[in-house]
Write an enzyme that holds these catalytic residues in place. Structure first.
Site, PDB file in Angstrom:
ATOM      1  N   ASN A 170      43.786  38.775  40.133  1.00  0.00           N
ATOM      2  CA  ASN A 170      45.080  39.418  39.889  1.00  0.00           C
ATOM      3  C   ASN A 170      45.062  40.772  40.589  1.00  0.00           C
ATOM      4  OD1 ASN A 170      47.355  40.643  38.875  1.00  0.00           O
ATOM      5  ND2 ASN A 170      46.637  40.748  36.746  1.00  0.00           N
ATOM      6  N   TRP A 171      45.808  40.882  41.688  1.00  0.00           N
ATOM      7  CA  TRP A 171      45.773  42.134  42.467  1.00  0.00           C
ATOM      8  C   TRP A 171      46.620  43.217  41.822  1.00  0.00           C
ATOM      9  CZ3 TRP A 171      46.508  40.328  48.295  1.00  0.00           C
ATOM     10  CH2 TRP A 171      45.479  39.435  48.624  1.00  0.00           C
ATOM     11  N   LYS A 172      47.433  42.853  40.851  1.00  0.00           N
ATOM     12  CA  LYS A 172      48.347  43.815  40.204  1.00  0.00           C
ATOM     13  C   LYS A 172      49.169  44.542  41.284  1.00  0.00           C
ATOM     14  CE  LYS A 172      45.022  44.210  36.505  1.00  0.00           C
ATOM     15  NZ  LYS A 172      44.595  44.895  35.324  1.00  0.00           N
ATOM     16  N   HIS A 198      50.911  38.662  30.941  1.00  0.00           N
ATOM     17  CA  HIS A 198      49.756  39.555  31.052  1.00  0.00           C
ATOM     18  C   HIS A 198      49.942  40.714  30.077  1.00  0.00           C
ATOM     19  CE1 HIS A 198      46.928  42.460  32.710  1.00  0.00           C
ATOM     20  NE2 HIS A 198      46.332  41.429  33.297  1.00  0.00           N
ATOM     21  N   GLU A 238      49.609  43.746  30.351  1.00  0.00           N
ATOM     22  CA  GLU A 238      50.346  44.905  30.897  1.00  0.00           C
ATOM     23  C   GLU A 238      51.845  44.649  30.842  1.00  0.00           C
ATOM     24  OE1 GLU A 238      48.185  45.112  34.577  1.00  0.00           O
ATOM     25  OE2 GLU A 238      46.398  45.677  33.451  1.00  0.00           O
ATOM     26  N   GLU A 282      42.396  37.235  27.297  1.00  0.00           N
ATOM     27  CA  GLU A 282      42.099  38.560  27.832  1.00  0.00           C
ATOM     28  C   GLU A 282      42.187  39.594  26.706  1.00  0.00           C
ATOM     29  OE1 GLU A 282      42.690  38.792  32.283  1.00  0.00           O
ATOM     30  OE2 GLU A 282      44.625  39.253  31.423  1.00  0.00           O
ATOM     31  N   GLY A 289      40.220  46.312  32.439  1.00  0.00           N
ATOM     32  CA  GLY A 289      40.170  47.537  33.229  1.00  0.00           C
ATOM     33  C   GLY A 289      39.379  48.660  32.587  1.00  0.00           C
ATOM     34  N   SER A 313      37.203  42.824  32.625  1.00  0.00           N
ATOM     35  CA  SER A 313      36.026  43.442  33.237  1.00  0.00           C
ATOM     36  C   SER A 313      34.982  42.430  33.698  1.00  0.00           C
ATOM     37  CB  SER A 313      35.415  44.489  32.292  1.00  0.00           C
ATOM     38  OG  SER A 313      36.364  45.517  32.039  1.00  0.00           O
ATOM     39  N   GLY A 345      40.617  41.217  37.506  1.00  0.00           N
ATOM     40  CA  GLY A 345      41.492  42.284  37.995  1.00  0.00           C
ATOM     41  C   GLY A 345      40.775  43.122  39.043  1.00  0.00           C
ATOM     42  N   GLY A 346      40.192  44.227  38.595  1.00  0.00           N
ATOM     43  CA  GLY A 346      39.589  45.210  39.508  1.00  0.00           C
ATOM     44  C   GLY A 346      38.632  44.600  40.528  1.00  0.00           C
TER      45      GLY A 346
HETATM   46  C1  PEP Z   1      43.309  41.576  34.470  1.00  0.00           C
HETATM   47  O1  PEP Z   1      44.009  42.278  35.158  1.00  0.00           O
HETATM   48  O2  PEP Z   1      43.791  40.521  34.004  1.00  0.00           O
HETATM   49  C2  PEP Z   1      41.916  41.959  34.221  1.00  0.00           C
HETATM   50  C3  PEP Z   1      41.182  41.186  33.485  1.00  0.00           C
HETATM   51  O3  PEP Z   1      41.496  43.141  34.799  1.00  0.00           O
HETATM   52  P1  PEP Z   1      39.958  43.660  34.915  1.00  0.00           P
HETATM   53  O4  PEP Z   1      39.154  42.504  35.488  1.00  0.00           O
HETATM   54  O5  PEP Z   1      40.038  44.821  35.852  1.00  0.00           O
HETATM   55  O6  PEP Z   1      39.509  44.032  33.549  1.00  0.00           O
END
Ligand code: PEP
Length: 254
Positions: free
Chosen positions: A12-14, A98, A100, A170, A176, A216, A237-238
């Site tokens: 997920n590049w957000k 998600h 967010e 999640e 994050g 993470s 994500g990251g």
């Molecule tokens: C996400 O954006 O769904 C996520 C899990 O981010 P991260 O891996 O950065 O925690």
């Protein structure tokens, strides 16, 4: 691989990556991951990069996902994007609900369910996210929160559509933050989700639904998480923003 469900790992590049940066990333991933057959690999760029990324991955084992979509098919919804528009770029998956979007856009379970219905109507596979806040976990409400989000976000789907829906667990406190759920914490909630799917639908459906863990995930913790019997993949994500970290997660998961 000894699991009956094939692993599915999505990045997920957000709100990151210009078109040029996105192309650098997927061209690198294509080089690194060309031989991978054991994992379904998905990248979810922002809308603005979908067209170019779609062309760049045409001849590869990487598939395309979007990060959200409208519950409507077309019409006076300024700023929104419909499932049919995503299909124009060969998008096959769409992340829905998600945390967010639940937090900043106030997306409710009912809205997420309406989006999931619209996604299936356009033959897009939704990745429906659920997850508890830190205070909900600390007050012993994790299972109640997950059960309610799961039931509410799948409402209106047929049994066949549920089977083709991916669930992403999640925990919000792990997204994050660098705080990853332990493999056992992830496994416990994934097993709980599967038991709720059995109660709401039946065991055959619950066995087939793929459940990703997100929060993470990194190359160093992916292997142990993916080895859990009910963890069928990851939503990253990251660590999905760089060639090395995302491809190492995939290689370490096999
Ligand atoms: C996400 O954006 O769904 C996520 C899990 O981010 P991260 O891996 O950065 O925690």
């Amino acid at each position: 691989m000894d699991k009956e469900r094939k692993l599915i790992i999505a990045g997920n590049w957000k709100m990151n990556k210009t078109v040029a940066e996105g192309l650098d990333l997927v061209n690198g991933l294509k080089r690194e991951l060309a031989a991978v057959k054991e994992v379904d690999i998905i990248v979810c760029p922002p809308y603005t990069a979908l067209s170019e990324v779609s062309k760049a991955i045409l001849d590869s084992n990487i598939r395309l996902g979007a990060q959200t979509m409208s519950e409507h098919q077309n019409g006076a919804y300024t700023g929104e994007i419909a499932a049919g528009m995503l299909k124009e770029f060969s998008v096959r998956y769409v992340i829905l609900g998600h945390s967010e979007r639940r937090q900043y856009q106030k997306e409710s379970d009912a809205l997420i369910a309406a989006k999931a219905v619209a996604a299936h109507a356009a033959a897009l596979k939704p990745i429906v996210c659920v997850g508890e806040l830190l205070e909900e976990r600390e007050s012993g409400r994790t299972e109640a929160v997950i059960a309610s989000q799961l039931e509410g976000s799948l409402k209106g789907l047929t049994r066949a559509q549920v089977e083709e829906t991916i669930i992403a667990y999640e925990p919000v406190w792990a997204i994050g933050t660098g705080k990853v759920a332990s493999p056992q914490q992830a496994q416990d909630v994934h097993a709980f989700i599967r038991s709720r799917l059995t109660a709401l639908y039946d065991e055959a459906i619950s066995r087939r639904v793929r459940i990703q863990y997100g929060g993470s995930v990194k190359a160093s913790n992916a292997r142990e998480l993916m080895q859990q019997p009910d963890v069928d993949g990851a939503l990253v994500g990251g660590a999905a923003l760089e060639i090395r970290s995302f491809s190492d997660i995939i290689k370490n998961s096999i």
